[in-house]
Scaffold this active site. Sequence first.
Site, PDB file in Angstrom:
ATOM      1  N   HIS A   1       0.821  -1.208   0.000  1.00  0.00           N
ATOM      2  CA  HIS A   1       0.000   0.000   0.000  1.00  0.00           C
ATOM      3  C   HIS A   1       0.855   1.257   0.000  1.00  0.00           C
ATOM      4  O   HIS A   1       0.524   2.251  -0.608  1.00  0.00           O
ATOM      5  CB  HIS A   1      -0.921   0.010   1.210  1.00  0.00           C
ATOM      6  CG  HIS A   1      -1.730  -1.228   1.312  1.00  0.00           C
ATOM      7  ND1 HIS A   1      -2.379  -1.612   2.445  1.00  0.00           N
ATOM      8  CD2 HIS A   1      -1.964  -2.191   0.404  1.00  0.00           C
ATOM      9  CE1 HIS A   1      -2.970  -2.758   2.230  1.00  0.00           C
ATOM     10  NE2 HIS A   1      -2.735  -3.128   1.005  1.00  0.00           N
TER      11      HIS A   1
ATOM     12  N   ARG B   1     -10.633   5.021  -8.005  1.00  0.00           N
ATOM     13  CA  ARG B   1     -10.517   3.714  -7.340  1.00  0.00           C
ATOM     14  C   ARG B   1     -10.880   3.876  -5.866  1.00  0.00           C
ATOM     15  O   ARG B   1     -10.035   4.259  -5.053  1.00  0.00           O
ATOM     16  CB  ARG B   1      -9.089   3.193  -7.476  1.00  0.00           C
ATOM     17  CG  ARG B   1      -8.672   2.833  -8.900  1.00  0.00           C
ATOM     18  CD  ARG B   1      -7.227   2.368  -8.905  1.00  0.00           C
ATOM     19  NE  ARG B   1      -6.888   1.611 -10.076  1.00  0.00           N
ATOM     20  CZ  ARG B   1      -6.100   2.054 -11.059  1.00  0.00           C
ATOM     21  NH1 ARG B   1      -5.599   3.262 -11.005  1.00  0.00           N
ATOM     22  NH2 ARG B   1      -5.809   1.285 -12.083  1.00  0.00           N
TER      23      ARG B   1
ATOM     24  N   ARG C   1     -15.607   4.032  -9.130  1.00  0.00           N
ATOM     25  CA  ARG C   1     -15.675   2.587  -9.274  1.00  0.00           C
ATOM     26  C   ARG C   1     -15.915   1.999  -7.889  1.00  0.00           C
ATOM     27  O   ARG C   1     -15.222   2.346  -6.943  1.00  0.00           O
ATOM     28  CB  ARG C   1     -14.378   2.035  -9.846  1.00  0.00           C
ATOM     29  CG  ARG C   1     -14.483   0.529 -10.046  1.00  0.00           C
ATOM     30  CD  ARG C   1     -13.247  -0.023 -10.690  1.00  0.00           C
ATOM     31  NE  ARG C   1     -12.116   0.010  -9.787  1.00  0.00           N
ATOM     32  CZ  ARG C   1     -10.888  -0.354 -10.146  1.00  0.00           C
ATOM     33  NH1 ARG C   1     -10.651  -0.743 -11.371  1.00  0.00           N
ATOM     34  NH2 ARG C   1      -9.900  -0.321  -9.288  1.00  0.00           N
TER      35      ARG C   1
ATOM     36  N   GLU D   1     -13.168  -5.839 -18.052  1.00  0.00           N
ATOM     37  CA  GLU D   1     -11.815  -6.290 -17.704  1.00  0.00           C
ATOM     38  C   GLU D   1     -11.752  -7.799 -17.521  1.00  0.00           C
ATOM     39  O   GLU D   1     -10.726  -8.345 -17.140  1.00  0.00           O
ATOM     40  CB  GLU D   1     -11.293  -5.558 -16.458  1.00  0.00           C
ATOM     41  CG  GLU D   1     -12.178  -5.636 -15.241  1.00  0.00           C
ATOM     42  CD  GLU D   1     -11.588  -4.879 -14.035  1.00  0.00           C
ATOM     43  OE1 GLU D   1     -10.394  -4.574 -14.022  1.00  0.00           O
ATOM     44  OE2 GLU D   1     -12.371  -4.608 -13.105  1.00  0.00           O
TER      45      GLU D   1
ATOM     46  N   ASP E   1      -6.293  -5.732 -16.012  1.00  0.00           N
ATOM     47  CA  ASP E   1      -6.816  -7.066 -15.741  1.00  0.00           C
ATOM     48  C   ASP E   1      -7.178  -7.801 -17.026  1.00  0.00           C
ATOM     49  O   ASP E   1      -6.877  -8.973 -17.188  1.00  0.00           O
ATOM     50  CB  ASP E   1      -8.044  -6.975 -14.826  1.00  0.00           C
ATOM     51  CG  ASP E   1      -7.624  -6.896 -13.364  1.00  0.00           C
ATOM     52  OD1 ASP E   1      -6.798  -7.733 -12.952  1.00  0.00           O
ATOM     53  OD2 ASP E   1      -8.097  -6.005 -12.649  1.00  0.00           O
TER      54      ASP E   1
ATOM     55  N   ARG F   1      -0.254 -10.240 -13.918  1.00  0.00           N
ATOM     56  CA  ARG F   1       0.287  -8.894 -14.076  1.00  0.00           C
ATOM     57  C   ARG F   1       1.285  -8.544 -12.982  1.00  0.00           C
ATOM     58  O   ARG F   1       2.110  -7.647 -13.139  1.00  0.00           O
ATOM     59  CB  ARG F   1      -0.851  -7.857 -14.112  1.00  0.00           C
ATOM     60  CG  ARG F   1      -1.570  -7.664 -12.798  1.00  0.00           C
ATOM     61  CD  ARG F   1      -2.864  -6.892 -12.970  1.00  0.00           C
ATOM     62  NE  ARG F   1      -2.818  -5.567 -12.371  1.00  0.00           N
ATOM     63  CZ  ARG F   1      -3.890  -4.803 -12.166  1.00  0.00           C
ATOM     64  NH1 ARG F   1      -5.092  -5.234 -12.524  1.00  0.00           N
ATOM     65  NH2 ARG F   1      -3.778  -3.638 -11.632  1.00  0.00           N
TER      66      ARG F   1
ATOM     67  N   CYS G   1      -9.340   2.788 -19.438  1.00  0.00           N
ATOM     68  CA  CYS G   1      -8.759   3.294 -18.187  1.00  0.00           C
ATOM     69  C   CYS G   1      -7.588   2.467 -17.670  1.00  0.00           C
ATOM     70  O   CYS G   1      -7.119   2.682 -16.567  1.00  0.00           O
ATOM     71  CB  CYS G   1      -9.827   3.435 -17.112  1.00  0.00           C
ATOM     72  SG  CYS G   1     -10.539   1.870 -16.604  1.00  0.00           S
TER      73      CYS G   1
HETATM   74  C1  PEP Z   1      -7.670  -2.436 -14.898  1.00  0.00           C
HETATM   75  O1  PEP Z   1      -7.750  -3.600 -14.499  1.00  0.00           O
HETATM   76  O2  PEP Z   1      -7.286  -2.140 -16.036  1.00  0.00           O
HETATM   77  C2  PEP Z   1      -7.992  -1.315 -14.003  1.00  0.00           C
HETATM   78  C3  PEP Z   1      -8.041  -0.084 -14.447  1.00  0.00           C
HETATM   79  O3  PEP Z   1      -8.224  -1.591 -12.716  1.00  0.00           O
HETATM   80  P1  PEP Z   1      -7.129  -1.903 -11.603  1.00  0.00           P
HETATM   81  O4  PEP Z   1      -5.783  -1.586 -12.178  1.00  0.00           O
HETATM   82  O5  PEP Z   1      -7.500  -1.059 -10.448  1.00  0.00           O
HETATM   83  O6  PEP Z   1      -7.332  -3.363 -11.368  1.00  0.00           O
HETATM   84 MG    MG Z   2      -8.833  -4.104 -12.723  1.00  0.00          MG
END
Ligand code: PEP
Ligand code: MG
Length: 752
Positions: free
Chosen positions: A366, A473, A509, A608, A632, A642, A679
């Site tokens: 974090h 987020r 979100r 996603e 994702d 990832r 995004c």
């Molecule tokens: C994604 O998965 O592309 C996304 C924007 O969400 P996060 O990175 O918060 O999982």
């Molecule tokens: Mg995501």
Amino acid sequence: MTGAVGGPRVLLRRLREVMASPAPPDRRLDAVVRLIAANMVSEVCSIYVARGGEILELFATEGLKKEAVHKTRLRFHEGLVGEIAATGTPLNLSNAQTHPKFVYKPETGEEVYQSLLGVPILRAGRVVGVLVVQNRTQRHYSEEEAEALQTVAMVLAELVGSSELVRPEEVSATLERAATPSFEVLTLAEGIAIGRAVLHEPIIEIHDHVARDPDEEIERLNRAFAGLHQQIDRLMSAEDMKSGEHREILDVYKMFASDRGWQQRIHDAIASGLTAEAAVERVQIENRARLQKTSDAYLRERLGDLDDLSNRLNRHLAGKLGTAASDSLPDDAIVLARSMGPAELLEYDRSKLRGVILQDGSAMAHVTIVARALGIPLVGQAGDVVNRITSDELVVIDGDAGWIYISPSAEIVQSYQETVAARTERTAQYEALRDAPSTTVDGTEIELLMNAGLGIDLPQLERTGAKGIGLFRTEFQFMVGAQMPRLETQIEYYSQVLQAAEDRPVVFRTLDIGGDKPVSFMARDEEENPALGWRAIRVALDRPALLRYQIRALLEAAVGRGLNVMFPMIAELAEYRAARAIVDKEIERRQRMGLDLPTKVRIGTMVEVPSLAWHLEPLLAHVDFISIGSNDLMQFFFAADRGNPKVGSRYDLLSPPALSLFHHIISTAHRHGVPVTFCGELGGKTLEAMALIGLGLRRLSISSASIGPVKMMVRSLTLGSLETYMKDLLLLGDRSVRGRLMAYAHDHGVVL
Ligand code: PEP
Ligand code: MG
């Protein structure tokens, strides 16, 4: 040199003439690169000179963009040039861009050159520079050509390794490469920082050594021990300390803190007349002497733990439990910590904090997320380096290359200061575009929104000129706290976000917890594949109270203005409908209670999870918008975690399959008249953004730092031919179309 203009001897003779000429050294270098390029029939010839601190700087080029001279810098080991310097051996590549060490420096415009022959420039056996030739075609440079270039490099060493180009101190700094201790660390948040070391947990200085009343000292010591035990127990009970490296450190602490022998020796030292603090210090000096001699590596490694523990005990004795954040900081603080929580980082005065070095630290922690949001360079995995730096010592963090320098030479500092200055200049160029429209040369508007997740992101809206927040987020607020935020806290938080956004739209979100985003207030079972596990909307639908409260807070915060809600990780239409039903119920509840509502509630979903991309037709009738989450989506699409460095960037997202998927989503949404945003991180990279725009995308939500570069790219882009070009790329069998896109950008004057 086959096919060369004049033979090698002619070239060497002319080189000598140029080098002996009375022209200033940079002019001579310019003449040299022109000469070599012509002689080798190469479009490019460049000379990189090693500067203090193992940095290679482009000093002269024929063929690359002139503005890159003195701007493009590579560290030893970085990119192909850095590799040549670090290994001291030549590289001869007919397809340089596929080499794993290839890095792309956009300011050079070198993306169109396929082949590369580079040799080190050596002086007294040390690398003082690198000489490179490049060609557009996939040229195979012959053995003789490679040897000839090495001969040329030898001649050049006279000039390149001399103090005519860089100051004499720097030449010697380069020659004595190890003069400044530098350490490889893990980059967690990028950037460069130069400043004075501040210990996150300050070391207590002892002024009073002699005890007036030994009994009182024993009592103070016992109280301090009790406090220390409580502190360790509290740390151990924190949710994110239940396992992993932190946990192991705490286990060792607990063991040492309960060690009767240690306590007894401190008691004895007090009995000999010392104050409690002085006794702790004395015993630690003995420990250090003993442990440094031991052949047991494990025990030697524990010395740092014991040092830390003794200091903690002394902080309990001195009643100074706060971190350095509450002390007065130097104007350029580089904070060193064994570990740090996100809230602790936020306590520091942002205007004085330049960078952070952590003994451990990981990309998903974090504190890393917070450091990125703050734009503070953060490096981790620094091991015992943290203990080797003393308070107020000068430190440079190179959070781009993953290095730190302790008490660096003036040359290293200067070379980093120059880099920082060049970046500031680039930032100023981006800031100058703040109010300029984000419109292509042929007049198409590309809407640029910002991703955010913490209150500290919000001022960036004003600074970057983003049109709104395309992805907020909300989970970050839940992640940094030890408890689930109460309804009132959430309302206040969302109200602040909306207030800061003024009349710009914000897409909230709903909670995306689980997976790599654990929250401390919810116990979780160990999962074999957390990214594929119980996370995001799955948690929300199984524990609807969580989502219900969040929606309740959002509806209240947005009274009198528009509200946009988006769900994460939706895999099927049924899930979306179930989530939407919760929002509808909350709206009805407010109506029943006679409470005001937002002027309009728009509801959408992230795309996603790949399954949803194949269920778009029915989905689009039920949503107000969609947003492509490539982070994702791509990890599921390529089945590549990832967060795993071995596979996280194994597949190029600028590949026909990935681009075809994006194209399918974008065009289907447009056919149904549903707005689509992108995004994921991908959208913030200029070349990738160009490709997406070529696929029809008109709205991007990206990190605040990417808005300037992407806007600059958009303003240099002519859409017309790109769209046709992209369609052809989708049909290719290549594993990556990156090189082609780079060449396209180069040929069409797109600023990347
Ligand atoms: C994604 O998965 O592309 C996304 C924007 O969400 P996060 O990175 O918060 O999982
Ligand atoms: Mg995501």
